[in-house]
Enzyme design. Structure first.
Site, PDB file in Angstrom:
ATOM      1  N   ARG A 278       0.624  -1.251  -0.379  1.00 35.91           N
ATOM      2  CA  ARG A 278      -0.683  -0.077   0.698  1.00 35.91           C
ATOM      3  C   ARG A 278       0.625   1.136  -0.303  1.00 35.91           C
ATOM      4  NH1 ARG A 278      -2.694  -4.150   1.269  1.00 35.91           N
ATOM      5  NH2 ARG A 278      -0.729  -4.440   3.179  1.00 35.91           N
ATOM      6  N   THR A 279       1.701   1.374   1.165  1.00 32.90           N
ATOM      7  CA  THR A 279       2.595   2.795   1.009  1.00 32.90           C
ATOM      8  C   THR A 279       3.049   3.020   0.033  1.00 32.90           C
ATOM      9  OG1 THR A 279       3.240   1.914   3.789  1.00 32.90           O
ATOM     10  CG2 THR A 279       4.797   4.295   1.952  1.00 32.90           C
TER      11      THR A 279
ATOM     12  N   LYS B  52      25.969  -6.081  -0.773  1.00 31.09           N
ATOM     13  CA  LYS B  52      28.066  -6.469  -0.785  1.00 31.09           C
ATOM     14  C   LYS B  52      28.414  -5.751   0.110  1.00 31.09           C
ATOM     15  CE  LYS B  52      27.458  -5.906  -6.529  1.00 31.09           C
ATOM     16  NZ  LYS B  52      27.582  -4.925  -7.285  1.00 31.09           N
TER      17      LYS B  52
ATOM     18  N   ARG C 175      11.914   3.766   3.440  1.00 32.53           N
ATOM     19  CA  ARG C 175      11.523   2.965   3.965  1.00 32.53           C
ATOM     20  C   ARG C 175      12.929   1.544   4.438  1.00 32.53           C
ATOM     21  NH1 ARG C 175       6.161  -1.638   3.995  1.00 32.53           N
ATOM     22  NH2 ARG C 175       5.293   0.981   4.404  1.00 32.53           N
TER      23      ARG C 175
ATOM     24  N   HIS D 226       6.002   5.928  11.218  1.00 30.10           N
ATOM     25  CA  HIS D 226       5.070   5.982   9.644  1.00 30.10           C
ATOM     26  C   HIS D 226       4.386   7.324   9.694  1.00 30.10           C
ATOM     27  CE1 HIS D 226       3.605   4.569   5.449  1.00 30.10           C
ATOM     28  NE2 HIS D 226       3.884   3.176   6.430  1.00 30.10           N
TER      29      HIS D 226
END
Length: 334
Positions: free
Chosen positions: A62-63, A92, A114, A147
């Site tokens: 959704r985000t 890496k 995120r 959030h």
């Protein structure tokens, strides 16, 4: 009213009264513009050809997609890195600093981030500020931290459905220890007069101490309980899933537990909202959920007039369009 322009969105604690009043008016105006076919095309010029990078170290539906649609609706160009922790130079061994500093060098206007580590968005913002580049960092979830853009769409949903944000009893249930959406929502709603909270969770998943300390300092009333029946007292019920990915649970134990649940159809209903639970709530109460849902609200509740979680999810595009416009400096209200 002149509102101080902000460059980043990192925490719901930063949303001042002036910002909230202006943002609310902008969302209402944007809703009108989107609903008017004669004006909808004009939105494509708001962020025409602006480059937006979505850099997601963790999974998202959704985000990520609502931000992408919001950006496309405004004419922006979107570059997405999904599961960046696996499919980027991070695999890496590249440091977070080097990754963000490199992305800044490509001069996107936005980096929507995120990350699995709390405080990562704030760290990225510091790297931007030190570089002197005009790049906005938007926190799309930082581990068990916050959030804030979810909080804004949740706040708008409450306002739209209830007609106010003041003088509400808000029951917040589920995994409150790890649930970053609950943290941001509580920070935001605690700014309003007459709002009180009921935190419903088992002891090991109750609301974190530093947030409760914050409420104590602000003089905001709250109650901690494990009794799901307390939702009867609420005007807003905000329910969440258990965030297994945040827990250091033994893999063998988890596999055996899940196997037993599947074989014997065992369901712990202590923290599951059923149709009967929904019917027991106030007539004008609403039920919200940030999703994904994994059984903590039964599908039978979807038919209940109090269920608002799908409308809540839909509001994400509208609210995130306004977020992008605000950070870019677009004047929505003429």
């Amino acid at each position: 009213m002149k509102v101080k322009r902000i460059l980043h969105i990192l925490s719901a604690k930063e949303f001042t009264e002036e910002f909230r009043e202006s943002f609310l008016a902008d969302v209402e105006e944007m809703e009108k513009l989107r609903g008017d076919p004669s004006k909808r095309k004009g939105l494509l010029g708001f962020l025409k050809d602006v480059i937006i990078v979505l850099f997601f170290y963790e999974e998202s539906t959704r985000t990520r997609i609502s931000f992408e649609i919001a950006a496309h609706n405004l004419g922006a160009r979107v570059i997405s890195a999904v599961n960046a922790g696996i499919f980027s130079s991070v695999k890496k061994g590249e440091t977070f600093y080097d990754t963000i500093r490199t992305l800044i060098g490509y001069i996107p206007r936005f980096i929507i981030l995120r990350h699995k580590v709390k405080g990562s968005a704030a760290q990225a913002a510091r790297i931007v500020d030190e570089s002197g580049r005009n790049v906005s960092i938007i926190n799309a979830g930082d581990g068990t931290g916050e959030h804030p853009t979810q909080a804004l769409l949740d706040w708008w949903t409450i306002y739209k459905e209830k007609g106010r944000v003041e003088d509400l009893v808000v029951a917040v249930g589920g995994d409150l220890l790890h649930g970053r959406t609950t943290h941001s929502l509580v920070y935001l709603l605690s700014k309003y007069k007459g709002v009180s909270f009921i935190f419903i969770a088992p002891d090991n998943l109750q609301m974190k101490k530093d947030l409760c300390d914050y409420l104590d300092v602000k003089g905001v009333e709250y109650e901690k309980t494990s009794d799901k029946r307390k939702i009867k007292e609420a005007d807003v019920v905000y329910w969440t899933r258990t965030q297994k990915e945040r827990m250091n649970t033994n893999k063998i134990y988890t596999w055996v537990r899940d196997l037993i649940y599947r074989l014997f159809c065992y369901v712990d209903t202590r923290y599951v909202i059923t149709a009967e639970d929904a019917d027991s709530m106030k007539e004008d109460a609403i039920i919200m959920h940030p999703f994904p849902r994994v059984g903590e609200i039964t599908r039978a509740v979807d038919k209940n007039k109090r269920a608002r979680y799908f409308q809540q999810s839909e509001n994400g595009v509208l609210v995130r369009m306004v977020i992008l416009c605000n950070l870019y400096g677009v004047k929505i209200r003429k």
